[in-house]
Design a protein around this motif. Structure first.
Motif, mmCIF file in Angstrom:
data_model
loop_
_atom_site.group_PDB
_atom_site.id
_atom_site.type_symbol
_atom_site.label_atom_id
_atom_site.label_comp_id
_atom_site.label_asym_id
_atom_site.label_seq_id
_atom_site.Cartn_x
_atom_site.Cartn_y
_atom_site.Cartn_z
ATOM 1 N N GLU A 27 0.895 -1.093 0.151
ATOM 2 C CA GLU A 27 0.037 -0.088 -0.018
ATOM 3 C C GLU A 27 0.923 1.269 -0.168
ATOM 4 O OE1 GLU A 27 0.469 -1.991 2.485
ATOM 5 O OE2 GLU A 27 0.891 -0.826 4.427
ATOM 6 N N SER A 28 1.977 1.180 0.584
ATOM 7 C CA SER A 28 2.829 2.370 0.711
ATOM 8 C C SER A 28 4.501 2.059 0.278
ATOM 9 C CB SER A 28 2.706 2.847 2.278
ATOM 10 O OG SER A 28 3.385 1.994 3.045
ATOM 11 N N TRP A 30 6.679 2.915 2.628
ATOM 12 C CA TRP A 30 6.849 2.151 3.800
ATOM 13 C C TRP A 30 7.036 0.827 3.591
ATOM 14 C CZ3 TRP A 30 6.150 -1.234 7.032
ATOM 15 C CH2 TRP A 30 6.790 -1.367 8.543
ATOM 16 N N ARG A 31 6.011 0.241 3.078
ATOM 17 C CA ARG A 31 5.530 -1.207 2.898
ATOM 18 C C ARG A 31 6.550 -1.943 1.858
ATOM 19 N NH1 ARG A 31 3.917 -3.686 6.572
ATOM 20 N NH2 ARG A 31 2.389 -2.118 7.109
ATOM 21 N N ARG A 105 3.409 -4.754 13.334
ATOM 22 C CA ARG A 105 2.172 -4.234 13.873
ATOM 23 C C ARG A 105 1.712 -5.300 15.231
ATOM 24 N NH1 ARG A 105 -1.670 -2.624 8.709
ATOM 25 N NH2 ARG A 105 -0.418 -0.853 8.161
ATOM 26 N N PRO A 158 -1.218 0.862 13.619
ATOM 27 C CA PRO A 158 -0.541 2.205 13.347
ATOM 28 C C PRO A 158 -1.577 3.174 13.255
ATOM 29 C CG PRO A 158 -0.192 1.077 11.457
ATOM 30 C CD PRO A 158 -0.828 -0.055 12.544
ATOM 31 N N ARG A 162 -1.501 5.985 16.448
ATOM 32 C CA ARG A 162 -1.127 7.347 15.871
ATOM 33 C C ARG A 162 -2.270 8.581 16.050
ATOM 34 N NH1 ARG A 162 1.957 5.203 10.318
ATOM 35 N NH2 ARG A 162 3.642 4.359 11.401
ATOM 36 N N PHE A 186 -3.887 4.491 4.042
ATOM 37 C CA PHE A 186 -2.389 4.428 3.787
ATOM 38 C C PHE A 186 -1.989 4.888 2.318
ATOM 39 C CE2 PHE A 186 -1.815 2.178 8.080
ATOM 40 C CZ PHE A 186 -1.283 3.298 8.799
ATOM 41 N N HIS A 211 -1.438 10.119 8.762
ATOM 42 C CA HIS A 211 -0.654 9.019 9.403
ATOM 43 C C HIS A 211 0.361 8.241 8.457
ATOM 44 C CE1 HIS A 211 -4.482 7.991 12.207
ATOM 45 N NE2 HIS A 211 -3.919 9.260 12.304
ATOM 46 N N ASN A 212 0.571 8.596 7.310
ATOM 47 C CA ASN A 212 1.821 8.283 6.424
ATOM 48 C C ASN A 212 2.188 9.215 5.428
ATOM 49 O OD1 ASN A 212 0.365 7.499 4.391
ATOM 50 N ND2 ASN A 212 1.008 5.357 4.240
ATOM 51 N N ASP A 240 6.596 8.209 8.874
ATOM 52 C CA ASP A 240 7.320 7.270 7.953
ATOM 53 C C ASP A 240 8.720 7.778 7.630
ATOM 54 O OD1 ASP A 240 5.611 5.137 7.964
ATOM 55 O OD2 ASP A 240 4.909 5.406 5.686
ATOM 56 N N CYS A 260 9.366 6.496 10.923
ATOM 57 C CA CYS A 260 9.192 5.115 11.254
ATOM 58 C C CYS A 260 9.934 3.988 10.383
ATOM 59 C CB CYS A 260 7.534 4.797 11.126
ATOM 60 S SG CYS A 260 6.688 3.077 11.507
HETATM 61 O O1 GYE Z 1 3.386 3.723 8.447
HETATM 62 C C1 GYE Z 1 2.305 2.894 6.439
HETATM 63 C C2 GYE Z 1 2.069 1.481 5.962
HETATM 64 O O2 GYE Z 1 2.544 -0.469 9.602
HETATM 65 C C3 GYE Z 1 4.193 1.183 10.395
HETATM 66 O O3 GYE Z 1 1.876 0.894 7.479
HETATM 67 C C4 GYE Z 1 3.398 0.530 9.140
HETATM 68 C C5 GYE Z 1 2.639 1.427 8.235
HETATM 69 C C6 GYE Z 1 3.287 2.637 7.799
HETATM 70 O O4 GYE Z 1 1.209 1.361 5.112
HETATM 71 O O5 GYE Z 1 3.033 3.668 5.546
#
Ligand code: GYE
Length: 306
Positions: A27-28, A30-31, A105, A158, A162, A186, A211-212, A240, A260
């Protein structure tokens, strides 16, 4: 099913530790960085990784974990899509004598014997850091501060934490008002869409707390399309510190990022080996993190790996 240790893994008898990992999805940013970290560190630690992508669905994660149990992997690790609803499948893993490591998580299971350890960040603390920056930034001002919030995936640790950490800090001063708060899943796409609706519905927005980074980056597009200047007309705080977020921060489009770290791979491999060897591991392994202002982002941007 066979023995409870040693040769019971499905690694073909070459002595390699077999780790089944169920990832949330993609999704992101970060992931993506987290997946890369886990895959690369498995390879360099000599761990056979069975990687499964749940595409954001809890039912897929439960299926993947059941598959890992059937295959008799040595260790199961996963990053739970949501916090609730894991007791049954975790009990199945425990009954099959396969240790579980929570990665990134938490789950809300009361029975902590259902997993060996939990490695990841303190999301409440991240939310608090976001709130503290805001409080400091508005010191000495008395006008109302209208905040819109883009939440992570509903039910995810998160997102819950958050939101809670941030709310806890800003509630001390009634000038801070969260005028709208909605999930942006996200993702960049949802962040942009929801920000568009916020901009239409809210007469005055001073601050966006996302949140991200990805949702913040999507929102920046919506803000610019509405003829406003992100970072100036609307202050933006995200979590993030992935490269795209840090770039926007260094350009002044984001004002503050709470870091993060997604680089959980090396520690995960280490913990998996210890758990398999029957060593005791700490119940909680916390990730070390910092925060970034635009100046600090500029200083580290070139070396930022993800
Ligand atoms: O911040 C977000 C991702 O679980 C820390 O999940 C993770 C979160 C992160 O999709 O970008």
């Amino acid at each position: 099913c066979g023995g409870d240790d040693g040769d019971s893994g499905s690694g073909g008898g070459d002595g390699k530790l077999v780790l089944g990992f169920s990832q949330v999805g993609a999704e992101s940013g970060w992931r993506t960085a987290n997946t890369k970290s886990i895959q690369e560190s498995a390879a360099s630690a000599g761990v056979e990784l069975k990687f499964s992508d749940a595409q954001g669905k809890q039912e897929n994660q439960i299926k993947a974990i059941r598959n890992f149990i059937t295959q008799r992997v040595d260790v199961i690790a996963f990053s739970p899509v949501v916090e609730s609803g894991w007791d049954t499948v975790l009990k199945e893993a425990k009954d099959a004598n396969i240790p579980v490591i929570l990665t990134d998580r938490a789950v809300d299971s009361q029975d902590t014997s259902l997993y060996k350890t939990f490695i990841g960040s303190d999301f409440v603390l991240e939310g608090k850091k976001a709130g503290e920056w805001l409080v400091k930034d508005y010191t000495g001002k008395t006008d109302p501060v209208n905040i819109v919030e883009l939440q992570g995936t509903p039910g995810a640790a998160p997102a819950n934490d958050r939101k809670a950490g941030f709310a806890d800090v800003i509630k001390a001063d009634p000038k801070f008002k969260v005028v709208a708060s909605q999930t942006g899943q996200f993702t960049r796409t949802d962040g942009k869409q929801v920000m568009e609706t916020f901009l239409k519905a809210q007469p005055k927005i001073d601050v966006l707390y996302a949140h991200n980074d990805d949702m913040g980056l999507g929102a920046i597009e919506a803000i610019e399309a509405a003829g406003k200047k992100p970072g100036t007309d609307i202050k933006i705080i995200t979590v993030d510190a992935v490269k795209d977020g840090m770039t926007a921060l260094s350009e002044g489009k984001i004002n503050y990022i709470v870091e993060c770290s997604p680089l959980l791979g090396p520690q995960l491999m280490d913990l998996a080996k210890k758990v398999k060897a029957g060593e005791t591991v700490p119940q909680r392994v916390l990730t070390e993190e910092t925060t970034f202002t635009p100046e600090q982002a500029k200083a580290v941007l070139a070396e930022r790996k993800y």
